[in-house]
Motif scaffolding. Structure first.
Motif, mmCIF file in Angstrom:
data_model
loop_
_atom_site.group_PDB
_atom_site.id
_atom_site.type_symbol
_atom_site.label_atom_id
_atom_site.label_comp_id
_atom_site.label_asym_id
_atom_site.label_seq_id
_atom_site.Cartn_x
_atom_site.Cartn_y
_atom_site.Cartn_z
ATOM 1 N N ARG A 26 0.836 -1.210 0.000
ATOM 2 C CA ARG A 26 0.000 0.000 0.000
ATOM 3 C C ARG A 26 0.864 1.252 0.000
ATOM 4 N N SER A 27 1.978 1.220 0.714
ATOM 5 C CA SER A 27 2.869 2.375 0.741
ATOM 6 C C SER A 27 3.471 2.638 -0.633
ATOM 7 N N ARG A 28 3.847 1.537 -1.320
ATOM 8 C CA ARG A 28 4.413 1.713 -2.656
ATOM 9 C C ARG A 28 3.381 2.269 -3.614
ATOM 10 N N TRP A 29 2.170 1.743 -3.567
ATOM 11 C CA TRP A 29 1.120 2.267 -4.452
ATOM 12 C C TRP A 29 0.795 3.719 -4.128
ATOM 13 N N ARG A 30 0.815 4.075 -2.846
ATOM 14 C CA ARG A 30 0.551 5.459 -2.466
ATOM 15 C C ARG A 30 1.655 6.376 -3.013
ATOM 16 N N ALA A 31 2.878 5.903 -2.961
ATOM 17 C CA ALA A 31 3.982 6.705 -3.505
ATOM 18 C C ALA A 31 3.808 6.926 -5.007
ATOM 19 N N TRP A 32 3.411 5.882 -5.735
ATOM 20 C CA TRP A 32 3.188 6.031 -7.170
ATOM 21 C C TRP A 32 2.028 6.979 -7.467
ATOM 22 N N LEU A 33 1.008 6.990 -6.623
ATOM 23 C CA LEU A 33 -0.110 7.921 -6.818
ATOM 24 C C LEU A 33 0.357 9.364 -6.667
ATOM 25 N N TYR A 34 1.249 9.602 -5.711
ATOM 26 C CA TYR A 34 1.785 10.956 -5.549
ATOM 27 C C TYR A 34 2.639 11.367 -6.754
#
Length: 310
Positions: A26-34
């Motif tokens: 989830r942290s990696r996906w959140r980083a990609w969203l940013y």
């Protein structure tokens, strides 16, 4: 061995912990969203445009009619047309004025300020960095006035009895490119100085103290301690100023517009003319691609020469 076993056990326990891997994903996906908005803009305006330019460089196209395949004809024109190849040579000459001389001047000013100045360092930084704050259009207009027949430079020469040296500097067939290059020297020297002053502050003062105890004077300390410590900053300054020399457009456009008789033509100016004045999109794209490759090669060489040894 025991430390390695404990490290492996900690990793296994982290992996078995409920929700551990899920939180990581989830942290990696959140980083990609940013990153997604900036990535979309970069892909749309940089990567897509660059690929289109590469495609256009293999076409004969005026921007309106149906394009025709040109193969390598546009690249052959860039290398054989005296106007286009001459512009590339002019850009290489400008590297001396935009990069080499400003780096030398920046190092000289850094040595003087570090060795003599104790107060007013912020003032000196502001004054020398001021050309970087000013728009290049304003800089070019101001220097065009200074270089004019009745400009301040010719007036100063006449005032000191050197009137025989006066001339229309930007209109002189032999000196226009050098006069233009000196504007770049004035613009870039302050940037180099600020970079070097910032880099000098991270050098361990104990090194200078040890050199002073050994009897080294200010010049020797600068050459043997400060200069090697500024290797990274010199590389950054060389990259920035080299790109400015090769990709410069606005300063040339405002001051000389490529004149006299094409003596100050640069690739960016000819890309503009070929594309918008002559309707030769293919040749303009080929020149842009060659310029990009030249920048990549020179920047890569600079990074290789100035990288710090580990």
């Amino acid at each position: 061995m025991a430390g390695s076993a404990l490290l492996r056990r900690g990793r296994e326990e982290t992996g078995r912990r409920p929700g551990g891997r899920g939180r990581g994903r989830r942290s990696r996906w959140r980083a990609w969203l940013y990153l997604l908005p900036a990535l979309v803009v970069y892909l749309g305006f940089a990567v897509y445009s660059g690929l289109n330019t590469l495609l256009f460089s293999f076409l004969h196209w005026d921007g309106f009619q149906t394009p025709a395949w040109a193969g390598l004809d546009n690249y052959a024109r860039v290398l054989t047309d005296p106007l286009l190849s001459g512009a590339i040579l002019n850009a290489l000459v400008l590297i001396v004025f935009f990069s080499l001389i400003p780096i030398a001047v920046g190092l000289l000013l850094t040595g003087l300020l570090l060795g003599r100045v104790r107060r007013g360092m912020t003032f000196y930084r502001t004054v020398f960095f001021l050309p970087q704050v000013l728009p290049l259009v304003a800089v070019g207009t101001t220097w065009r006035w200074l270089y004019a027949d009745d400009g301040m430079i010719n007036q100063a020469l006449e005032a000191v009895g050197a009137g025989f040296l006066t001339r229309a500097w930007l209109g002189d067939h032999d000196l226009a490119l050098f006069a233009l290059g000196l504007i770049g020297t004035w613009c870039m020297s302050g940037l180099c100085m600020v970079l070097f002053l910032s880099g000098a502050q991270r050098i361990d003062p104990a090194l200078n103290e040890a050199a002073a105890i050994d009897g080294a004077g200010p010049v020797r300390r600068f050459m043997n301690v400060t200069l090697p410590g500024l290797r990274r900053e010199i590389g950054i300054a060389a990259v920035i100023t080299t790109i400015a020399a090769l990709a410069g457009f606005d300063l040339v456009f405002v001051t000389t517009n490529g004149g006299p008789a094409g003596q100050t033509n640069v690739p960016a100016l000819l890309v503009y003319r070929l594309a918008f004045n002559e309707g030769s999109i293919g040749a303009a794209s080929a020149l842009a691609v060659v310029l990009t490759l030249l920048v990549i090669v020179l920047v890569g060489a600079i990074r290789l020469l100035t990288r710090e040894e580990r």
